[in-house]
Write an enzyme that holds these catalytic residues in place. Structure first.
Site, PDB file in Angstrom:
ATOM      1  N   GLU A 167      24.591  -8.567  -2.782  1.00  0.00           N
ATOM      2  CA  GLU A 167      24.099  -8.935  -1.458  1.00  0.00           C
ATOM      3  C   GLU A 167      25.280  -8.839  -0.499  1.00  0.00           C
ATOM      4  O   GLU A 167      26.188  -9.675  -0.525  1.00  0.00           O
ATOM      5  CB  GLU A 167      23.544 -10.357  -1.437  1.00  0.00           C
ATOM      6  CG  GLU A 167      22.994 -10.721  -0.056  1.00  0.00           C
ATOM      7  CD  GLU A 167      22.970 -12.224   0.224  1.00  0.00           C
ATOM      8  OE1 GLU A 167      22.155 -12.644   1.058  1.00  0.00           O
ATOM      9  OE2 GLU A 167      23.787 -12.962  -0.365  1.00  0.00           O
ATOM     10  N   ASP A 221      25.009 -13.316  -5.116  1.00  0.00           N
ATOM     11  CA  ASP A 221      24.876 -13.928  -3.803  1.00  0.00           C
ATOM     12  C   ASP A 221      26.189 -13.834  -3.025  1.00  0.00           C
ATOM     13  O   ASP A 221      27.269 -14.039  -3.581  1.00  0.00           O
ATOM     14  CB  ASP A 221      24.478 -15.391  -3.990  1.00  0.00           C
ATOM     15  CG  ASP A 221      24.259 -16.114  -2.684  1.00  0.00           C
ATOM     16  OD1 ASP A 221      23.339 -15.715  -1.952  1.00  0.00           O
ATOM     17  OD2 ASP A 221      25.007 -17.066  -2.391  1.00  0.00           O
TER      18      ASP A 221
END
Length: 451
Positions: free
Chosen positions: A238, A209
């Site tokens: 990400e 993330d």
């Protein structure tokens, strides 16, 4: 011995690398491409599960993990290979789970660690890998470190967070419930590396993330640490937009945010369909090597459903793009059902059979024709159509195998003339698409070249 190579002149690229190693005691040598993604991952179709909502209809399961396990047969039948679960760690009560209060404990509202491991084992029994959503940029403000450090300059844990001059913690986007870690703190790095080690023992890879917000030096250390134990462990970043440098000794697969945004632009009529090809070619312009792998997606837990923003016609064509452009397709749970709510409980009883059947056909196509995935080359195809804004044609080729793909983001049926000799039988629908002036396409059609 390691050999590194970069582009010269006006081009930019990350340093690609190979390792040349002696095999045993003999005279033979083996060559390993150091930034090559795991083979099992590039052959996969990913599927994101929003853990609080995906199986809310299961009233008999004692835990969320048991309810999710009860859906594995459905996912196996669907044909996906790798499951990305949104965060499963102890959190501050927000249902998305990204505000973590304990990096070593499974969230009470989901079950126990044994329940999580039982889910992973059950997925493995069906041939599916599981990705752990690794959140390292920040903690929740309910984390014990932050509770100790806030408004207390002399606190034991003060140096573990970034602080603004106002005395408030560093954050992105004015998020009020989290606080950014300070990665200059060795205690922070040690704590997070230990947490990663803990969950790497269970999962097959990490979806990382906000990878862009964590220092590159940390990701390199994490990769070396994990890959020394398991070279096949997957690291998916990400990053918005994607960052070519992250391919150099950090991550295996990258979110293709450029293609994602272009699919939205095309589907909403703001860009012509041929812009998708430029978006894919932008990977090389950004400096990625030719073997870099990308995750292709239309939706995730942060975005409005594509069908809501762009409509049915564009959604079917965009689904075709996921399974025919170079990359690794990812579905967000419910996408294959025509789900309209982003984080709502899945409306299993309202599934749209037309949409589900479309995804069944595309998953089967992708499995039967590997050239349409990561390995095949994207090639230009000359074409003519009366619907140039809605329609694009392109080729995929690997050795003697070749295909022509037609995508139509507009309503109705389009006729496309192409400068290729193909079998007119559409590999998606199984019917002939031959027409007087070329080939027809409603949303996606794929043809095998014969010339």
């Amino acid at each position: 011995m390691r050999i590194h190579g970069v582009a010269v002149g006006a081009s930019y690229s990350v340093a690609d690398a190979v390792s040349v190693d002696r095999l045993g005691d003999g005279a033979d040598f083996g060559v390993t491409r150091l930034n090559e993604p795991p083979g099992w991952a590039t052959d996969s179709t990913l599927y994101e599960i929003y853990v609080r909502g995906y199986a809310d209809d299961d009233e008999e399961a004692e835990t969320t993990f048991e309810a999710l396990e009860n859906r594995l047969n459905y996912l196996d039948e669907l044909g996906v290979d790798c499951l990305w679960l949104t965060p499963v760690l102890q959190h501050d009560g927000k249902p998305h789970g990204y505000n973590i209060t304990d990096f070593f404990a499974i969230a009470d509202d989901l079950g126990t660690r044994d329940d999580y491991e039982a889910f992973v084992d059950a997925a493995h029994d069906r041939g599916m890998a599981v990705l752990f959503d690794l959140v390292l940029n920040h903690s929740a403000r309910d984390h014990e470190w932050f509770q100790d450090a806030y408004q207390n300059p002399d606190a034991q844990y003060r140096d573990r967070y970034e602080w603004q001059e106002s005395g408030e913690p560093g954050t992105y986007f004015d998020w009020e419930l989290i606080a950014n870690f300070d990665f200059t703190s060795l205690e922070v790095r040690r704590h997070l590396l230990d947490a990663a080690d803990t969950w790497a023992e269970v999962a097959d890879g990490f979806r990382c993330d906000m990878a862009w917000a964590v220092p590159e030096s940390f990701w390199k250390e994490l990769r070396d640490r994990l890959k020394s134990e398991d070279p096949e462990f997957l690291l998916l970043d990400e990053t918005i937009p994607y960052i070519a440098d992250f391919h150099e000794g950090m991550f295996d697969i990258h979110f293709d945010t450029t293609l994602y945004f272009m699919l939205r632009q095309v589907g909403s009529g703001h860009e012509p369909a041929e812009s998708l090809l430029d978006a894919v070619e932008g990977r090389t312009r950004s400096g990625f090597p030719d073997h870099a792998a990308f995750m292709l997606y239309l939706e995730n837990h942060d975005e409005t459903r594509y069908v809501v923003e762009c409509g049915d016609d564009a959604a079917k064509a965009a689904a075709g793009a996921l399974f025919t452009l170079p990359g690794i397709p990812m579905l967000y749970g419910g996408q294959e059902l025509g789900q309209r709510g982003t984080r709502d409980p899945l409306a299993w009883g309202d599934a749209r059979e037309e949409i589900r059947s479309h995804y069944d056909d595309l998953l089967a196509l992708h499995d039967d024709h590997p050239v349409l995935g990561v390995e095949g080359e994207l090639v230009d195809v000359e074409y003519e159509t009366e619907n140039p804004d809605d329609v694009v044609a392109f080729g995929r080729k690997d050795g003697d195998a070749g295909y022509v793909v037609l995508l139509n983001f507009g309503p109705g049926t389009a006729t496309v003339g192409i400068d290729e000799t193909v079998d007119a039988t559409d590999l998606v629908s199984g019917v002939s698409r031959a027409a007087e002036d070329g080939l027809t396409v409603e949303d996606v059609a794929v043809f095998e070249t014969t010339g």
